[in-house]
Scaffold this motif. Structure first.
Motif, PDB file in Angstrom:
ATOM      1  N   CYS A 196       0.821  -1.218   0.000  1.00 39.75           N
ATOM      2  CA  CYS A 196       0.000   0.000   0.000  1.00 39.75           C
ATOM      3  C   CYS A 196       0.850   1.261   0.000  1.00 39.75           C
ATOM      4  CB  CYS A 196      -0.956   0.016   1.182  1.00 39.75           C
ATOM      5  SG  CYS A 196      -2.347  -1.102   0.928  1.00 39.75           S
ATOM      6  N   PHE A 211      -3.260   4.067  -6.146  1.00 40.03           N
ATOM      7  CA  PHE A 211      -4.639   4.078  -6.653  1.00 40.03           C
ATOM      8  C   PHE A 211      -5.483   3.103  -5.845  1.00 40.03           C
ATOM      9  CE2 PHE A 211      -1.915   1.386  -9.259  1.00 40.03           C
ATOM     10  CZ  PHE A 211      -2.542   0.155  -9.165  1.00 40.03           C
ATOM     11  N   GLN A 212      -6.803   3.148  -6.026  1.00 35.25           N
ATOM     12  CA  GLN A 212      -7.733   2.312  -5.274  1.00 35.25           C
ATOM     13  C   GLN A 212      -7.766   0.887  -5.815  1.00 35.25           C
ATOM     14  OE1 GLN A 212      -9.648   3.210  -2.523  1.00 35.25           O
ATOM     15  NE2 GLN A 212      -8.335   5.019  -2.594  1.00 35.25           N
ATOM     16  N   TRP A 213      -7.707  -0.082  -4.910  1.00 33.78           N
ATOM     17  CA  TRP A 213      -7.814  -1.497  -5.247  1.00 33.78           C
ATOM     18  C   TRP A 213      -8.142  -2.252  -3.972  1.00 33.78           C
ATOM     19  CZ3 TRP A 213      -4.154  -4.786  -2.962  1.00 33.78           C
ATOM     20  CH2 TRP A 213      -3.102  -4.126  -2.313  1.00 33.78           C
ATOM     21  N   ASN A 214      -8.711  -3.453  -4.098  1.00 33.27           N
ATOM     22  CA  ASN A 214      -8.993  -4.224  -2.882  1.00 33.27           C
ATOM     23  C   ASN A 214      -8.444  -5.641  -2.911  1.00 33.27           C
ATOM     24  OD1 ASN A 214     -10.972  -5.439  -4.489  1.00 33.27           O
ATOM     25  ND2 ASN A 214     -12.608  -4.188  -3.626  1.00 33.27           N
ATOM     26  N   SER A 215      -7.855  -6.042  -4.047  1.00 34.09           N
ATOM     27  CA  SER A 215      -7.155  -7.319  -4.095  1.00 34.09           C
ATOM     28  C   SER A 215      -6.236  -7.348  -5.312  1.00 34.09           C
ATOM     29  CB  SER A 215      -8.133  -8.505  -4.145  1.00 34.09           C
ATOM     30  OG  SER A 215      -8.887  -8.475  -5.325  1.00 34.09           O
ATOM     31  N   GLU A 248     -10.631  -3.873  -8.085  1.00 38.62           N
ATOM     32  CA  GLU A 248     -11.476  -3.045  -7.211  1.00 38.62           C
ATOM     33  C   GLU A 248     -12.927  -3.378  -7.566  1.00 38.62           C
ATOM     34  OE1 GLU A 248     -10.683  -0.921  -4.762  1.00 38.62           O
ATOM     35  OE2 GLU A 248     -12.595   0.062  -4.488  1.00 38.62           O
ATOM     36  N   ASN A 249     -13.683  -3.881  -6.609  1.00 37.69           N
ATOM     37  CA  ASN A 249     -15.088  -4.231  -6.835  1.00 37.69           C
ATOM     38  C   ASN A 249     -15.271  -5.138  -8.056  1.00 37.69           C
ATOM     39  OD1 ASN A 249     -15.845  -2.662  -4.600  1.00 37.69           O
ATOM     40  ND2 ASN A 249     -15.825  -0.828  -5.857  1.00 37.69           N
ATOM     41  N   VAL A 306      -8.570  -2.752 -12.446  1.00 37.01           N
ATOM     42  CA  VAL A 306      -8.328  -1.311 -12.576  1.00 37.01           C
ATOM     43  C   VAL A 306      -6.958  -1.011 -13.177  1.00 37.01           C
ATOM     44  CG1 VAL A 306      -9.979  -0.579 -10.831  1.00 37.01           C
ATOM     45  CG2 VAL A 306      -7.650  -1.123 -10.136  1.00 37.01           C
ATOM     46  N   LYS A 317      -6.227  -7.056   0.087  1.00 34.96           N
ATOM     47  CA  LYS A 317      -5.548  -5.801   0.409  1.00 34.96           C
ATOM     48  C   LYS A 317      -4.949  -5.860   1.815  1.00 34.96           C
ATOM     49  CE  LYS A 317      -5.875  -0.886  -0.161  1.00 34.96           C
ATOM     50  NZ  LYS A 317      -6.659   0.201  -0.757  1.00 34.96           N
ATOM     51  N   CYS A 343      -1.057  -5.237   2.323  1.00 37.34           N
ATOM     52  CA  CYS A 343      -0.629  -3.990   2.966  1.00 37.34           C
ATOM     53  C   CYS A 343      -0.094  -4.169   4.379  1.00 37.34           C
ATOM     54  CB  CYS A 343      -1.792  -3.008   3.000  1.00 37.34           C
ATOM     55  SG  CYS A 343      -2.340  -2.531   1.360  1.00 37.34           S
TER      56      CYS A 343
END
Length: 112
Positions: A7, A12-16, A60-61, A65, A92, A96
């Motif tokens: 992280c 930028f935004q990401w979750n996995s 992301e979702n 991305v 994430k 992170c």
């Protein structure tokens, strides 16, 4: 063990993160059912043809991305293990906070 703290490096935004191994085919991508997976299929097989790289897909979702090539000489994400299983996806939280890599023989193991 070496803490990666991804992280700190990803702005930028990401979750996995989904790991594509060299020579992965489109069926690997289709199996994940990413919302924009069809668009990524257009860059196969060129995306995964270099056996010296892993490709990390940032999700992301359930949407890809971004993606990044990682030279296997630096960190071979193909060999990252957790509970004796080779990982193909990193959350994430793990990426992170808990991602410590430890060299074990010819591969890396994930440790907390």
């Amino acid at each position: 063990p070496i803490k990666l703290a991804l992280c700190d490096e990803i702005p930028f935004q990401w979750n996995s993160i989904f790991i594509l191994k060299p020579y992965s085919g489109v069926e690997v991508l289709r199996k994940q059912k990413f919302i924009n997976g069809k668009g990524m299929e257009k860059v196969f097989p060129d995306l995964t043809i270099n056996e010296g790289d892993c490709v990390l897909l940032f999700i992301e979702n359930n949407t890809i991305v971004r993606y990044s090539y990682v030279p296997r000489l630096l960190i071979d994400f193909n060999s990252v293990k957790y509970d004796n299983k080779i990982l193909d996806k990193l959350s994430k939280k793990i990426s992170c906070e808990d991602l410590y890599l430890k060299k074990y023989e010819n591969s890396f193991t994930l440790s907390n």
